[in-house]
Design a protein around this motif. Structure first.
Motif, mmCIF file in Angstrom:
data_model
loop_
_atom_site.group_PDB
_atom_site.id
_atom_site.type_symbol
_atom_site.label_atom_id
_atom_site.label_comp_id
_atom_site.label_asym_id
_atom_site.label_seq_id
_atom_site.Cartn_x
_atom_site.Cartn_y
_atom_site.Cartn_z
ATOM 1 N N ARG A 188 33.053 31.357 33.460
ATOM 2 C CA ARG A 188 33.770 32.523 33.986
ATOM 3 C C ARG A 188 35.142 32.085 34.477
ATOM 4 N N ASN B 223 38.392 35.721 38.325
ATOM 5 C CA ASN B 223 37.453 36.853 38.330
ATOM 6 C C ASN B 223 36.506 36.713 39.531
ATOM 7 N N ILE C 127 30.742 39.108 43.618
ATOM 8 C CA ILE C 127 30.226 39.999 44.657
ATOM 9 C C ILE C 127 29.278 39.197 45.551
ATOM 10 N N ILE D 122 34.598 47.024 48.065
ATOM 11 C CA ILE D 122 35.695 46.082 48.278
ATOM 12 C C ILE D 122 36.273 46.374 49.659
ATOM 13 N N THR E 63 40.753 40.494 50.033
ATOM 14 C CA THR E 63 39.603 41.392 50.074
ATOM 15 C C THR E 63 38.390 40.716 49.425
ATOM 16 N N ALA F 54 34.229 41.625 47.677
ATOM 17 C CA ALA F 54 33.244 42.619 47.227
ATOM 18 C C ALA F 54 31.892 42.277 47.836
ATOM 19 N N PRO G 246 26.864 36.822 40.487
ATOM 20 C CA PRO G 246 27.272 37.588 39.297
ATOM 21 C C PRO G 246 26.111 37.621 38.314
ATOM 22 N N SER G 247 26.237 38.430 37.306
ATOM 23 C CA SER G 247 25.152 38.534 36.325
ATOM 24 C C SER G 247 24.853 37.162 35.704
ATOM 25 N N GLU H 221 25.234 47.047 35.794
ATOM 26 C CA GLU H 221 25.900 46.494 36.967
ATOM 27 C C GLU H 221 26.268 47.609 37.950
ATOM 28 N N ILE I 47 31.515 49.785 41.445
ATOM 29 C CA ILE I 47 32.376 49.077 42.406
ATOM 30 C C ILE I 47 33.362 50.078 42.995
ATOM 31 N N ARG J 233 34.769 50.274 38.932
ATOM 32 C CA ARG J 233 33.848 50.110 37.795
ATOM 33 C C ARG J 233 32.773 51.181 37.906
ATOM 34 N N LYS K 34 43.194 46.818 39.179
ATOM 35 C CA LYS K 34 43.005 46.303 40.532
ATOM 36 C C LYS K 34 41.877 45.271 40.549
ATOM 37 N N ALA K 35 40.872 45.511 39.736
ATOM 38 C CA ALA K 35 39.760 44.564 39.694
ATOM 39 C C ALA K 35 40.106 43.479 38.680
ATOM 40 N N PRO K 36 40.343 42.275 39.162
ATOM 41 C CA PRO K 36 40.852 41.233 38.278
ATOM 42 C C PRO K 36 39.912 40.930 37.125
ATOM 43 N N GLY K 37 38.637 41.180 37.322
ATOM 44 C CA GLY K 37 37.690 40.790 36.282
ATOM 45 C C GLY K 37 37.411 41.861 35.254
ATOM 46 N N MET K 38 38.168 42.942 35.274
ATOM 47 C CA MET K 38 37.828 44.036 34.368
ATOM 48 C C MET K 38 38.353 43.759 32.967
HETATM 49 P P1 AMP Z 1 30.112 41.013 38.653
HETATM 50 O O1 AMP Z 1 30.776 40.441 37.461
HETATM 51 O O2 AMP Z 1 29.087 42.050 38.364
HETATM 52 O O3 AMP Z 1 29.690 39.976 39.624
HETATM 53 O O4 AMP Z 1 31.216 41.862 39.421
HETATM 54 C C1 AMP Z 1 32.326 41.261 39.912
HETATM 55 C C2 AMP Z 1 33.474 42.174 39.724
HETATM 56 O O5 AMP Z 1 33.795 42.771 40.965
HETATM 57 C C3 AMP Z 1 34.716 41.451 39.330
HETATM 58 O O6 AMP Z 1 34.770 41.275 37.954
HETATM 59 C C4 AMP Z 1 35.814 42.348 39.817
HETATM 60 O O7 AMP Z 1 36.065 43.305 38.828
HETATM 61 C C5 AMP Z 1 35.178 43.036 41.027
HETATM 62 N N1 AMP Z 1 35.663 42.475 42.273
HETATM 63 C C6 AMP Z 1 35.102 41.525 43.028
HETATM 64 N N2 AMP Z 1 35.842 41.247 44.114
HETATM 65 C C7 AMP Z 1 36.902 42.047 44.054
HETATM 66 C C8 AMP Z 1 38.046 42.254 44.879
HETATM 67 N N3 AMP Z 1 38.233 41.584 46.011
HETATM 68 N N4 AMP Z 1 38.938 43.175 44.489
HETATM 69 C C9 AMP Z 1 38.754 43.893 43.364
HETATM 70 N N5 AMP Z 1 37.706 43.741 42.549
HETATM 71 C C10 AMP Z 1 36.789 42.847 42.877
#
Ligand code: AMP
Ligand code: MG
Length: 328
Positions: free
Chosen positions: A52, A56, A59, A93, A112, A114, A137-138, A175, A178, A190, A218-222
Protein backbone atom coordinates in the motif's frame (compact mmCIF):
# COMPACT_ATOMS: atom_id res chain seq x y z
CA UNK A 1 -3.09 -20.15 9.49
CA UNK A 2 -6.80 -19.73 10.17
CA UNK A 3 -7.69 -19.85 13.88
CA UNK A 4 -11.28 -20.57 14.94
CA UNK A 5 -13.33 -18.35 17.25
CA UNK A 6 -12.37 -19.12 20.87
CA UNK A 7 -11.47 -17.10 23.97
CA UNK A 8 -7.98 -18.47 23.75
CA UNK A 9 -7.51 -17.34 20.14
CA UNK A 10 -8.97 -13.90 20.88
CA UNK A 11 -6.45 -13.57 23.71
CA UNK A 12 -3.66 -14.76 21.43
CA UNK A 13 -4.61 -12.23 18.72
CA UNK A 14 -4.63 -9.41 21.30
CA UNK A 15 -1.21 -10.44 22.62
CA UNK A 16 0.26 -10.58 19.13
CA UNK A 17 -1.05 -7.07 18.45
CA UNK A 18 0.42 -5.79 21.74
CA UNK A 19 3.78 -7.24 20.80
CA UNK A 20 3.82 -5.42 17.45
CA UNK A 21 2.74 -8.29 15.19
CA UNK A 22 0.03 -8.07 12.54
CA UNK A 23 -3.03 -10.33 12.56
CA UNK A 24 -6.03 -10.64 10.28
CA UNK A 25 -9.30 -10.01 12.09
CA UNK A 26 -12.95 -10.11 11.08
CA UNK A 27 -15.13 -6.99 11.04
CA UNK A 28 -18.68 -6.62 9.75
CA UNK A 29 -17.42 -4.84 6.61
CA UNK A 30 -14.44 -6.92 5.39
CA UNK A 31 -11.53 -8.75 7.04
CA UNK A 32 -8.86 -6.35 8.29
CA UNK A 33 -5.09 -6.59 8.51
CA UNK A 34 -4.61 -5.27 12.03
CA UNK A 35 -1.70 -3.66 13.88
CA UNK A 36 -1.17 -1.43 16.90
CA UNK A 37 -1.79 2.04 15.40
CA UNK A 38 0.55 3.58 17.98
CA UNK A 39 3.46 1.38 16.91
CA UNK A 40 5.11 2.72 13.76
CA UNK A 41 7.09 -0.47 13.15
CA UNK A 42 3.99 -2.65 13.43
CA UNK A 43 2.06 -0.35 11.09
CA UNK A 44 4.87 -0.33 8.54
CA UNK A 45 4.39 -4.11 8.21
CA UNK A 46 0.81 -3.52 7.04
CA UNK A 47 1.98 -1.16 4.30
CA UNK A 48 4.70 -3.58 3.27
CA UNK A 49 2.55 -6.71 3.13
CA UNK A 50 -0.31 -4.96 1.33
CA UNK A 51 1.99 -3.04 -1.01
CA UNK A 52 0.00 0.00 0.00
CA UNK A 53 1.40 3.43 -0.89
CA UNK A 54 2.16 5.27 2.33
CA UNK A 55 0.28 8.40 1.33
CA UNK A 56 -2.87 6.31 1.78
CA UNK A 57 -3.90 6.66 5.46
CA UNK A 58 -5.46 3.89 7.58
CA UNK A 59 -8.57 3.77 9.73
CA UNK A 60 -8.08 3.19 13.49
CA UNK A 61 -10.57 0.97 15.29
CA UNK A 62 -11.85 1.16 18.87
CA UNK A 63 -14.43 -0.37 21.19
CA UNK A 64 -14.73 2.61 23.56
CA UNK A 65 -15.45 6.30 22.85
CA UNK A 66 -13.33 7.13 25.94
CA UNK A 67 -10.32 5.68 24.10
CA UNK A 68 -11.19 7.52 20.87
CA UNK A 69 -11.30 10.84 22.73
CA UNK A 70 -7.65 10.41 23.70
CA UNK A 71 -6.64 10.41 20.04
CA UNK A 72 -9.01 12.72 18.12
CA UNK A 73 -11.26 15.68 18.91
CA UNK A 74 -14.64 14.00 19.15
CA UNK A 75 -16.96 16.87 18.20
CA UNK A 76 -20.75 17.19 18.55
CA UNK A 77 -21.48 15.83 15.07
CA UNK A 78 -19.28 12.81 15.83
CA UNK A 79 -21.31 12.14 18.99
CA UNK A 80 -24.58 12.23 17.06
CA UNK A 81 -23.23 9.84 14.40
CA UNK A 82 -21.78 7.51 17.03
CA UNK A 83 -25.08 7.41 18.95
CA UNK A 84 -26.98 6.55 15.81
CA UNK A 85 -24.68 4.16 13.95
CA UNK A 86 -21.97 2.69 16.20
CA UNK A 87 -20.89 0.05 16.46
CA UNK A 88 -21.34 0.01 12.69
CA UNK A 89 -19.96 0.56 9.18
CA UNK A 90 -19.18 4.29 9.24
CA UNK A 91 -15.72 5.84 9.74
CA UNK A 92 -15.21 9.45 10.82
CA UNK A 93 -12.42 11.84 9.87
CA UNK A 94 -11.63 14.07 12.85
CA UNK A 95 -8.78 16.39 13.90
CA UNK A 96 -6.02 14.56 15.80
CA UNK A 97 -5.32 15.44 19.42
CA UNK A 98 -1.93 17.00 19.99
CA UNK A 99 -0.72 13.92 21.88
CA UNK A 100 -2.67 11.43 19.77
CA UNK A 101 -1.39 7.85 19.96
CA UNK A 102 -2.25 7.32 16.27
CA UNK A 103 1.11 7.26 14.51
CA UNK A 104 1.98 9.63 11.67
CA UNK A 105 2.27 6.68 9.32
CA UNK A 106 -1.36 5.71 10.05
CA UNK A 107 -2.64 9.22 9.32
CA UNK A 108 -0.20 9.69 6.40
CA UNK A 109 1.19 12.81 8.08
CA UNK A 110 -2.21 14.56 8.05
CA UNK A 111 -3.60 16.63 10.94
CA UNK A 112 -6.71 14.47 10.83
CA UNK A 113 -7.34 10.75 11.41
CA UNK A 114 -10.03 8.23 10.45
CA UNK A 115 -11.66 6.27 13.29
CA UNK A 116 -14.42 3.68 13.64
CA UNK A 117 -16.15 1.34 16.08
CA UNK A 118 -16.84 -1.86 14.14
CA UNK A 119 -19.82 -4.11 14.76
CA UNK A 120 -18.37 -7.59 15.04
CA UNK A 121 -18.35 -9.46 18.37
CA UNK A 122 -14.84 -10.98 18.01
CA UNK A 123 -13.35 -7.73 16.80
CA UNK A 124 -14.98 -5.81 19.66
CA UNK A 125 -13.58 -8.29 22.20
CA UNK A 126 -10.06 -7.75 20.87
CA UNK A 127 -10.51 -3.97 20.82
CA UNK A 128 -11.90 -3.95 24.37
CA UNK A 129 -8.96 -5.91 25.69
CA UNK A 130 -6.47 -3.89 23.63
CA UNK A 131 -7.62 -0.46 24.87
CA UNK A 132 -5.95 1.57 22.16
CA UNK A 133 -6.18 2.31 18.44
CA UNK A 134 -5.89 -0.65 16.08
CA UNK A 135 -5.23 0.20 12.44
CA UNK A 136 -6.92 -2.30 10.16
CA UNK A 137 -7.21 -1.75 6.41
CA UNK A 138 -8.75 -4.51 4.35
CA UNK A 139 -6.69 -7.71 4.37
CA UNK A 140 -5.90 -7.78 0.64
CA UNK A 141 -2.90 -6.72 -1.42
CA UNK A 142 -3.55 -3.13 -2.60
CA UNK A 143 -5.93 -3.00 -5.56
CA UNK A 144 -7.06 -6.66 -5.23
CA UNK A 145 -10.60 -7.64 -4.14
CA UNK A 146 -11.29 -7.18 -0.43
CA UNK A 147 -11.80 -10.36 1.65
CA UNK A 148 -15.21 -11.16 3.10
CA UNK A 149 -14.21 -14.62 4.44
CA UNK A 150 -11.17 -15.87 6.39
CA UNK A 151 -10.24 -18.16 3.50
CA UNK A 152 -9.98 -15.18 1.13
CA UNK A 153 -7.25 -13.74 3.37
CA UNK A 154 -5.41 -17.05 3.33
CA UNK A 155 -5.66 -17.31 -0.46
CA UNK A 156 -4.51 -13.72 -0.97
CA UNK A 157 -1.47 -13.80 1.35
CA UNK A 158 -0.62 -17.49 1.95
CA UNK A 159 1.80 -17.60 4.91
CA UNK A 160 2.70 -13.91 4.79
CA UNK A 161 -0.10 -13.47 7.33
CA UNK A 162 0.52 -15.99 10.09
CA UNK A 163 -2.58 -15.45 12.22
CA UNK A 164 -6.08 -15.16 10.73
CA UNK A 165 -8.92 -15.13 13.24
CA UNK A 166 -12.04 -16.69 11.73
CA UNK A 167 -15.17 -14.68 12.50
CA UNK A 168 -17.35 -16.16 9.74
CA UNK A 169 -18.61 -14.29 6.68
CA UNK A 170 -18.66 -10.49 6.91
CA UNK A 171 -22.33 -9.63 6.98
CA UNK A 172 -21.98 -6.11 5.58
CA UNK A 173 -19.35 -7.03 2.99
CA UNK A 174 -18.48 -3.50 1.75
CA UNK A 175 -15.94 -1.12 3.26
CA UNK A 176 -17.33 1.49 5.66
CA UNK A 177 -18.86 4.78 4.64
CA UNK A 178 -16.22 7.48 5.27
CA UNK A 179 -17.57 10.76 6.63
CA UNK A 180 -15.40 13.86 6.96
CA UNK A 181 -16.29 15.78 10.14
CA UNK A 182 -12.98 17.64 10.35
CA UNK A 183 -14.27 20.72 8.55
CA UNK A 184 -17.44 22.75 8.88
CA UNK A 185 -19.01 21.12 5.83
CA UNK A 186 -19.97 17.50 6.47
CA UNK A 187 -18.97 15.37 3.52
CA UNK A 188 -19.08 11.72 2.54
CA UNK A 189 -15.67 10.76 1.13
CA UNK A 190 -16.52 7.13 0.35
CA UNK A 191 -19.93 5.55 -0.15
CA UNK A 192 -20.84 2.62 2.08
CA UNK A 193 -23.81 0.91 3.68
CA UNK A 194 -24.81 4.06 5.58
CA UNK A 195 -26.07 6.64 3.12
CA UNK A 196 -26.34 10.44 2.98
CA UNK A 197 -30.02 10.55 3.96
CA UNK A 198 -29.50 8.47 7.10
CA UNK A 199 -26.47 10.61 8.00
CA UNK A 200 -28.33 13.85 7.43
CA UNK A 201 -31.20 12.60 9.62
CA UNK A 202 -28.78 11.70 12.41
CA UNK A 203 -27.32 15.22 12.13
CA UNK A 204 -30.76 16.77 12.55
CA UNK A 205 -31.18 17.61 8.88
CA UNK A 206 -27.77 19.06 8.19
CA UNK A 207 -26.67 19.10 4.54
CA UNK A 208 -24.25 16.29 3.72
CA UNK A 209 -22.06 16.61 0.63
CA UNK A 210 -21.33 13.51 -1.44
CA UNK A 211 -18.17 12.31 -3.24
CA UNK A 212 -19.81 13.44 -6.48
CA UNK A 213 -19.75 17.06 -5.30
CA UNK A 214 -16.30 17.69 -6.73
CA UNK A 215 -13.92 19.98 -4.87
CA UNK A 216 -10.61 18.16 -5.06
CA UNK A 217 -9.79 14.71 -3.76
CA UNK A 218 -9.79 14.91 0.01
CA UNK A 219 -9.29 11.25 0.79
CA UNK A 220 -5.75 10.55 -0.33
CA UNK A 221 -6.40 6.88 -0.86
CA UNK A 222 -9.32 7.21 -3.22
CA UNK A 223 -7.43 5.71 -6.12
CA UNK A 224 -9.62 4.86 -9.07
CA UNK A 225 -8.35 1.32 -9.49
CA UNK A 226 -9.15 -0.54 -6.33
CA UNK A 227 -10.77 -3.73 -5.15
CA UNK A 228 -10.13 -5.31 -8.54
CA UNK A 229 -10.34 -8.88 -9.81
CA UNK A 230 -7.67 -10.02 -12.27
CA UNK A 231 -10.27 -11.05 -14.83
CA UNK A 232 -11.58 -8.28 -17.11
CA UNK A 233 -14.76 -6.83 -15.68
CA UNK A 234 -17.52 -5.20 -17.72
CA UNK A 235 -20.00 -3.22 -15.64
CA UNK A 236 -23.45 -1.77 -16.44
CA UNK A 237 -23.87 -4.69 -18.83
CA UNK A 238 -27.08 -4.37 -20.85
CA UNK A 239 -29.25 -7.50 -21.14
CA UNK A 240 -30.79 -6.19 -24.39
CA UNK A 241 -29.45 -7.31 -27.79
CA UNK A 242 -26.71 -9.66 -26.66
CA UNK A 243 -24.97 -10.17 -29.99
CA UNK A 244 -21.34 -10.91 -29.22
CA UNK A 245 -19.89 -14.22 -28.20
CA UNK A 246 -19.96 -14.68 -24.45
CA UNK A 247 -19.50 -18.43 -24.29
CA UNK A 248 -16.35 -18.10 -22.18
CA UNK A 249 -17.72 -15.29 -20.03
CA UNK A 250 -19.58 -15.19 -16.75
CA UNK A 251 -22.61 -13.00 -16.15
CA UNK A 252 -23.55 -11.62 -12.74
CA UNK A 253 -27.20 -10.62 -12.55
CA UNK A 254 -28.59 -8.56 -9.70
CA UNK A 255 -31.24 -11.13 -8.86
CA UNK A 256 -32.75 -14.05 -10.80
CA UNK A 257 -36.06 -13.11 -9.23
CA UNK A 258 -36.24 -9.90 -11.27
CA UNK A 259 -35.73 -11.62 -14.67
CA UNK A 260 -38.52 -13.47 -16.56
CA UNK A 261 -37.80 -17.25 -16.82
CA UNK A 262 -37.50 -17.29 -20.66
CA UNK A 263 -35.01 -14.44 -20.53
CA UNK A 264 -33.04 -16.25 -17.82
CA UNK A 265 -32.89 -19.40 -19.98
CA UNK A 266 -31.68 -17.34 -22.90
CA UNK A 267 -28.91 -15.76 -20.80
CA UNK A 268 -27.86 -19.21 -19.58
CA UNK A 269 -27.53 -20.29 -23.22
CA UNK A 270 -25.37 -17.28 -24.12
CA UNK A 271 -22.94 -17.31 -21.16
CA UNK A 272 -20.72 -20.00 -19.73
CA UNK A 273 -22.23 -19.35 -16.27
CA UNK A 274 -24.76 -17.01 -14.81
CA UNK A 275 -24.76 -15.90 -11.17
CA UNK A 276 -26.91 -13.63 -9.01
CA UNK A 277 -25.77 -11.10 -6.43
CA UNK A 278 -28.76 -11.75 -4.22
CA UNK A 279 -31.91 -13.80 -4.13
CA UNK A 280 -35.23 -11.93 -3.93
CA UNK A 281 -33.59 -8.60 -4.81
CA UNK A 282 -32.34 -7.98 -1.27
CA UNK A 283 -29.87 -5.07 -1.42
CA UNK A 284 -28.11 -5.88 1.85
CA UNK A 285 -27.48 -9.42 0.67
CA UNK A 286 -26.18 -8.05 -2.66
CA UNK A 287 -23.62 -5.88 -0.86
CA UNK A 288 -22.56 -8.74 1.40
CA UNK A 289 -22.11 -11.13 -1.54
CA UNK A 290 -20.31 -8.82 -3.96
CA UNK A 291 -16.70 -9.55 -3.00
CA UNK A 292 -17.16 -13.25 -2.43
CA UNK A 293 -18.70 -13.67 -5.90
CA UNK A 294 -15.83 -11.70 -7.46
CA UNK A 295 -13.28 -13.82 -5.55
CA UNK A 296 -14.97 -17.01 -6.70
CA UNK A 297 -15.24 -16.00 -10.37
CA UNK A 298 -11.74 -14.56 -10.47
CA UNK A 299 -10.40 -18.04 -9.68
CA UNK A 300 -12.36 -19.71 -12.51
CA UNK A 301 -10.48 -18.21 -15.50
CA UNK A 302 -13.38 -16.70 -17.42
CA UNK A 303 -12.49 -14.52 -20.38
CA UNK A 304 -14.47 -11.73 -18.78
CA UNK A 305 -17.06 -11.10 -16.11
CA UNK A 306 -20.10 -9.02 -17.07
CA UNK A 307 -22.22 -7.40 -14.38
CA UNK A 308 -25.78 -6.22 -14.95
CA UNK A 309 -26.53 -2.62 -13.98
CA UNK A 310 -27.38 -2.44 -10.27
CA UNK A 311 -30.93 -1.13 -9.67
CA UNK A 312 -31.28 2.00 -7.53
CA UNK A 313 -31.51 1.34 -3.79
CA UNK A 314 -30.26 2.70 -0.46
CA UNK A 315 -26.79 1.29 -1.01
CA UNK A 316 -26.60 0.94 -4.79
CA UNK A 317 -24.17 3.89 -4.89
CA UNK A 318 -21.75 2.00 -2.66
CA UNK A 319 -22.02 -1.16 -4.78
CA UNK A 320 -21.66 0.82 -8.03
CA UNK A 321 -18.64 2.64 -6.60
CA UNK A 322 -16.87 -0.67 -5.84
CA UNK A 323 -17.76 -2.11 -9.26
CA UNK A 324 -16.47 1.00 -11.02
CA UNK A 325 -13.13 0.70 -9.24
CA UNK A 326 -12.97 -3.02 -9.85
CA UNK A 327 -13.43 -2.42 -13.58
CA UNK A 328 -10.97 0.48 -13.79
P1 AMP B 1 -9.38 1.47 4.14
O1 AMP B 1 -8.57 1.36 2.91
O2 AMP B 1 -10.70 0.80 4.09
O3 AMP B 1 -8.59 1.20 5.37
O4 AMP B 1 -9.80 3.00 4.27
C1 AMP B 1 -8.86 3.97 4.40
C2 AMP B 1 -9.30 5.15 3.63
O5 AMP B 1 -9.78 6.13 4.53
C3 AMP B 1 -8.17 5.82 2.93
O6 AMP B 1 -7.94 5.24 1.69
C4 AMP B 1 -8.63 7.24 2.79
O7 AMP B 1 -9.40 7.34 1.63
C5 AMP B 1 -9.54 7.42 4.01
N1 AMP B 1 -8.88 8.18 5.06
C6 AMP B 1 -8.21 7.72 6.12
N2 AMP B 1 -7.72 8.72 6.88
C7 AMP B 1 -8.09 9.85 6.28
C8 AMP B 1 -7.90 11.23 6.55
N3 AMP B 1 -7.25 11.66 7.63
N4 AMP B 1 -8.44 12.12 5.70
C9 AMP B 1 -9.14 11.71 4.62
N5 AMP B 1 -9.34 10.43 4.31
C10 AMP B 1 -8.84 9.51 5.11
MG1 MG C 1 -8.92 -1.55 1.31
Amino acid sequence: MIYPDSDENIKKATELLKSGEIVAIPTETVYGLAADAANETAVSKIFEIKGRPNFNPLISHYAQVSEIEKDVIFNERAKLIADEFWPGPISLILPKQENSRISKLVSAGLETAAIRMPNHPLCLKILEAFRGPIAAPSANPSSRISPSKAIHVKNLFQDKVKFILDGGDCNCGLESTILDLSTEQTKILRYGAINAIAISNALQGEIVLSPDDKEGIKAPGMLLKHYSPQTKLKIDFSLENIAADYENSALILYSFSSIPPEKLNYLHSKFKSVFELCSNANELEAAANLYSILHKLDDLSYEQICVEKIPKSQISKAIEDRLKRAAA
